[in-house]
Scaffold this motif. Structure first.
Motif, PDB file in Angstrom:
ATOM      1  N   LEU A   1      68.085  33.508   1.040  1.00 54.39           N
ATOM      2  CA  LEU A   1      67.939  32.552   2.132  1.00 54.39           C
ATOM      3  C   LEU A   1      66.468  32.386   2.507  1.00 54.39           C
ATOM      4  N   ALA A   2      65.715  33.465   2.547  1.00 55.04           N
ATOM      5  CA  ALA A   2      64.285  33.380   2.852  1.00 55.04           C
ATOM      6  C   ALA A   2      63.558  32.545   1.803  1.00 55.04           C
ATOM      7  N   ALA A   3      63.928  32.712   0.551  1.00 55.99           N
ATOM      8  CA  ALA A   3      63.318  31.907  -0.514  1.00 55.99           C
ATOM      9  C   ALA A   3      63.702  30.439  -0.370  1.00 55.99           C
ATOM     10  N   ALA A   4      64.948  30.163   0.023  1.00 56.90           N
ATOM     11  CA  ALA A   4      65.387  28.781   0.243  1.00 56.90           C
ATOM     12  C   ALA A   4      64.599  28.143   1.381  1.00 56.90           C
ATOM     13  N   ILE A   5      64.372  28.898   2.437  1.00 59.14           N
ATOM     14  CA  ILE A   5      63.598  28.397   3.575  1.00 59.14           C
ATOM     15  C   ILE A   5      62.160  28.112   3.145  1.00 59.14           C
ATOM     16  N   THR A   6      61.578  29.019   2.379  1.00 63.26           N
ATOM     17  CA  THR A   6      60.206  28.833   1.902  1.00 63.26           C
ATOM     18  C   THR A   6      60.094  27.578   1.039  1.00 63.26           C
ATOM     19  N   ALA A   7      61.066  27.373   0.150  1.00 64.85           N
ATOM     20  CA  ALA A   7      61.060  26.180  -0.709  1.00 64.85           C
ATOM     21  C   ALA A   7      61.211  24.911   0.120  1.00 64.85           C
ATOM     22  N   GLU A   8      62.042  24.960   1.148  1.00 65.67           N
ATOM     23  CA  GLU A   8      62.246  23.785   2.003  1.00 65.67           C
ATOM     24  C   GLU A   8      60.979  23.465   2.788  1.00 65.67           C
ATOM     25  N   ILE A   9      60.293  24.478   3.276  1.00 62.92           N
ATOM     26  CA  ILE A   9      59.048  24.271   4.009  1.00 62.92           C
ATOM     27  C   ILE A   9      57.986  23.676   3.079  1.00 62.92           C
ATOM     28  N   ALA A  10      57.884  24.209   1.868  1.00 59.01           N
ATOM     29  CA  ALA A  10      56.926  23.670   0.894  1.00 59.01           C
ATOM     30  C   ALA A  10      57.258  22.220   0.548  1.00 59.01           C
ATOM     31  N   ALA A  11      58.546  21.918   0.393  1.00 57.26           N
ATOM     32  CA  ALA A  11      58.964  20.556   0.056  1.00 57.26           C
ATOM     33  C   ALA A  11      58.634  19.576   1.175  1.00 57.26           C
ATOM     34  N   THR A  12      58.904  19.962   2.397  1.00 59.86           N
ATOM     35  CA  THR A  12      58.638  19.084   3.529  1.00 59.86           C
ATOM     36  C   THR A  12      57.134  18.864   3.706  1.00 59.86           C
ATOM     37  N   THR A  13      56.363  19.925   3.523  1.00 60.67           N
ATOM     38  CA  THR A  13      54.918  19.790   3.608  1.00 60.67           C
ATOM     39  C   THR A  13      54.395  18.878   2.490  1.00 60.67           C
ATOM     40  N   SER A  14      54.936  19.023   1.289  1.00 62.23           N
ATOM     41  CA  SER A  14      54.550  18.147   0.176  1.00 62.23           C
ATOM     42  C   SER A  14      54.903  16.701   0.472  1.00 62.23           C
ATOM     43  N   MET A  15      56.052  16.500   1.112  1.00 66.12           N
ATOM     44  CA  MET A  15      56.462  15.138   1.445  1.00 66.12           C
ATOM     45  C   MET A  15      55.445  14.489   2.387  1.00 66.12           C
ATOM     46  N   LYS A  16      54.899  15.263   3.299  1.00 68.95           N
ATOM     47  CA  LYS A  16      53.882  14.736   4.213  1.00 68.95           C
ATOM     48  C   LYS A  16      52.692  14.201   3.420  1.00 68.95           C
ATOM     49  N   TYR A  17      52.301  14.941   2.380  1.00 72.99           N
ATOM     50  CA  TYR A  17      51.139  14.553   1.585  1.00 72.99           C
ATOM     51  C   TYR A  17      51.464  13.546   0.484  1.00 72.99           C
ATOM     52  N   SER A  18      52.735  13.199   0.300  1.00 77.05           N
ATOM     53  CA  SER A  18      53.109  12.270  -0.766  1.00 77.05           C
ATOM     54  C   SER A  18      52.799  10.816  -0.418  1.00 77.05           C
ATOM     55  N   ASN A  19      52.488  10.557   0.861  1.00 77.65           N
ATOM     56  CA  ASN A  19      52.181   9.197   1.319  1.00 77.65           C
ATOM     57  C   ASN A  19      53.317   8.241   0.964  1.00 77.65           C
ATOM     58  N   GLY A  20      54.505   8.593   1.429  1.00 76.35           N
ATOM     59  CA  GLY A  20      55.668   7.737   1.168  1.00 76.35           C
ATOM     60  C   GLY A  20      56.085   7.746  -0.289  1.00 76.35           C
ATOM     61  N   PHE A  21      55.914   8.862  -0.953  1.00 75.18           N
ATOM     62  CA  PHE A  21      56.213   9.027  -2.379  1.00 75.18           C
ATOM     63  C   PHE A  21      55.359   8.122  -3.259  1.00 75.18           C
ATOM     64  N   SER A  22      54.163   7.811  -2.797  1.00 72.77           N
ATOM     65  CA  SER A  22      53.259   6.993  -3.607  1.00 72.77           C
ATOM     66  C   SER A  22      52.228   7.838  -4.356  1.00 72.77           C
ATOM     67  N   ARG A  23      52.158   9.128  -4.064  1.00 75.01           N
ATOM     68  CA  ARG A  23      51.251  10.041  -4.769  1.00 75.01           C
ATOM     69  C   ARG A  23      52.095  10.976  -5.623  1.00 75.01           C
ATOM     70  N   LEU A  24      51.783  11.054  -6.916  1.00 71.58           N
ATOM     71  CA  LEU A  24      52.626  11.734  -7.893  1.00 71.58           C
ATOM     72  C   LEU A  24      52.846  13.217  -7.601  1.00 71.58           C
ATOM     73  N   TRP A  25      51.782  13.996  -7.512  1.00 70.75           N
ATOM     74  CA  TRP A  25      51.956  15.447  -7.435  1.00 70.75           C
ATOM     75  C   TRP A  25      52.638  15.909  -6.143  1.00 70.75           C
ATOM     76  N   PRO A  26      52.237  15.411  -5.001  1.00 76.99           N
ATOM     77  CA  PRO A  26      52.985  15.808  -3.800  1.00 76.99           C
ATOM     78  C   PRO A  26      54.441  15.333  -3.838  1.00 76.99           C
ATOM     79  N   SER A  27      54.693  14.179  -4.441  1.00 79.77           N
ATOM     80  CA  SER A  27      56.062  13.677  -4.560  1.00 79.77           C
ATOM     81  C   SER A  27      56.898  14.597  -5.440  1.00 79.77           C
ATOM     82  N   LEU A  28      56.334  15.002  -6.575  1.00 75.42           N
ATOM     83  CA  LEU A  28      57.042  15.939  -7.447  1.00 75.42           C
ATOM     84  C   LEU A  28      57.254  17.278  -6.755  1.00 75.42           C
ATOM     85  N   GLY A  29      56.262  17.722  -5.978  1.00 77.52           N
ATOM     86  CA  GLY A  29      56.406  18.966  -5.224  1.00 77.52           C
ATOM     87  C   GLY A  29      57.542  18.883  -4.215  1.00 77.52           C
ATOM     88  N   ALA A  30      57.673  17.739  -3.572  1.00 83.30           N
ATOM     89  CA  ALA A  30      58.751  17.558  -2.593  1.00 83.30           C
ATOM     90  C   ALA A  30      60.111  17.592  -3.276  1.00 83.30           C
TER      91      ALA A  30
END
Length: 106
Positions: free
Chosen positions: A6-35
């Motif tokens: 569960l802790a690993a799932a939470i960590t992955a979800e936090i990383a995904a949400t943070t990546s989504m912030k940097y994806s600029n609406g899924f217009s940037r490749l690497w943050p989008s893939l990270g999300a």
């Protein structure tokens, strides 16, 4: 073992949400893939957690801790306003998760 998964799932979800912030609406490749990858890992680990933990408890912890962590990251690192209402909201989320755990997590 369920708590570690569960802790690993939470960590992955936090990383995904943070990546989504940097994806600029899924217009940037690497943050989008990270999300996308982060959410796939988070859901897979959450599904694994549900083999040994009740769904209500696991989901409450997963969503509550994730929400509180993302709110904290936003305020601490992403320039979001720190207000009394936000801090109270985060504390209430944490209190709710604690109450759920104390009230029935076996």
């Amino acid at each position: 073992m369920g708590s570690l998964t569960l802790a690993a799932a939470i960590t992955a979800e936090i990383a995904a949400t943070t990546s989504m912030k940097y994806s600029n609406g899924f217009s940037r490749l690497w943050p989008s893939l990270g999300a996308v990858l982060g959410y796939l890992v988070a859901f897979a680990l959450l599904a694994e957690t549900l083999k040994s933990m009740s769904v209500g408890t696991a989901y409450a912890i997963w969503s509550g801790v994730g929400t509180a962590a993302i709110a904290g990251i936003g305020m601490a690192f992403l320039g979001e306003a720190v207000t009394a209402a936000k801090i109270l909201g985060v504390l209430l989320v944490i209190a709710g998760v604690l109450v759920l755990n104390l009230g029935g997590a076996h």
